[in-house]
Scaffold this active site. Structure first.
Site, PDB file in Angstrom:
ATOM      1  CE  LYS A  23      -4.566 -90.134  76.476  1.00 31.20           C
ATOM      2  NZ  LYS A  23      -4.576 -90.714  77.637  1.00 31.20           N
ATOM      3  CG  ASP A  25      -7.061 -96.951  79.164  1.00 32.74           C
ATOM      4  OD1 ASP A  25      -7.100 -96.453  80.194  1.00 32.74           O
ATOM      5  OD2 ASP A  25      -8.595 -97.316  79.608  1.00 32.74           O
ATOM      6  CD  GLU A 164      -6.481 -93.796  77.365  1.00 36.86           C
ATOM      7  OE1 GLU A 164      -6.266 -92.193  78.022  1.00 36.86           O
ATOM      8  OE2 GLU A 164      -5.146 -94.125  76.816  1.00 36.86           O
TER       9      GLU A 164
END
Length: 308
Positions: A23, A25, A164
């Site tokens: 994931k 950021d 993240e």
């Protein structure tokens, strides 16, 4: 078109029907290439092409495509929203070029929605991903990251590397534009979140600089007050916030619950139109942010996006 969204997960899924990604950021975008020209669209369908000139050469891909991905900027070798915040709102072409030299971004591509006029959104993710990888999409400022079979192991790795989090996706999932689906699950490691500004206060001994924001979170009954944040707001950041919030001034607070007097006195109320990203240690039992700090303005989001 708006991008498909992930639901917040509780347990990282396992098994052959899932794939797992890092994931990132950054700022979600759809990247459209038509006749050799790139256009970038934010999550709320704003054209942000001018903000990222270092990505324009992607127009020379040799195919007409619609890509889903994330624009990221690095800080300390790690993609960090704070490093991207000053790039997102720049519409002046010359200013964007100067910033691109000093603080370049990278486009992380993780899905392919159209290829040479063919709509791929009804195809399963496994097919879309295989087709995306066949394009050989690797350049100086864009890349297609790998995917992983072991979700729990990826979570541990992202924690160790300061990333993240993780997104887990069903391999048979179709692409549902603008919808939040349980076929995609997100597992963030970092305690940052987007909030809506409902008011602001002057810096101590100043009548011109923003010193603190009063923020809230959309709920079923309206905007719920989550507290006051002053950390991270200084200098040029405070000046930028004053310019953005000035046109939104209102006569009354926009929150559906009561704002404590200590926070309300001296506050300039605004209509809920500006979204900001905050880091915090979560919420207290009373629903207030613990040790919040300001990271930047989310020009890619509207208050309505947070309620979805």
């Amino acid at each position: 078109m708006r991008p498909m969204l992930a639901s917040r997960g509780t347990v990282v899924p396992t098994g052959p029907g899932w794939m797992h990604e890092v994931k990132w950021d950054g700022m979600r975008v759809l990247a459209e290439v038509r006749d050799g020209v790139l256009r970038l669209w934010s999550r709320n369908e704003n054209d942000v092409t001018a903000s990222f000139p270092e990505l324009h050469d992607l127009g020379g891909l040799g195919h007409d495509v619609l890509l889903d991905g994330e624009v990221v900027a690095m800080a300390g070798g790690v993609p960090t929203f704070g490093a991207l915040a000053d790039r997102m709102h720049v519409g002046n072409v010359q200013r964007a070029r100067v910033l691109a030299e000093a603080n370049p971004v990278t486009l992380i591509v993780f899905d392919l929605l159209e290829l040479d006029g063919r709509d791929l959104t009804s195809e399963p993710l496994s097919v879309r991903r295989k087709t995306l990888e066949s394009l050989g999409l690797s350049g100086p400022r864009w890349q297609v990251p790998g995917t992983y079979d072991d979700g729990p192991a990826l979570v541990r790795a992202t924690v160790e590397q300061g990333l993240e989090g993780v997104v887990s996706k069903k391999l048979d999932s179709r692409y549902l534009p603008g919808r939040r689906s349980p076929d995609w699950l997100k597992f963030p490691n970092r305690p940052s979140q987007s909030y809506v500004v409902g008011g602001w206060r002057y810096e101590t001994d100043s009548t011109s600089r923003v010193g603190a924001l009063l923020v809230g979170e959309p709920g079923p009954e309206g905007l719920l007050y989550r507290g006051r944040v002053g950390s991270g707001i200084a200098g040029r950041r405070g000046q930028q916030l004053k310019e953005l919030l000035g046109p939104l001034c209102a006569d009354a607070p926009p929150f559906c619950d009561e704002v404590p007097r200590v926070d309300a006195v001296g506050t300039v109320w605004v209509r809920p139109g500006l979204v900001v990203e905050l880091a915090s240690l979560g919420l207290t039992r009373g629903g207030r942010l613990r040790q919040p700090s300001y990271l930047g303005v989310r020009t890619d989001l509207s208050p309505d996006d947070l309620g979805k």
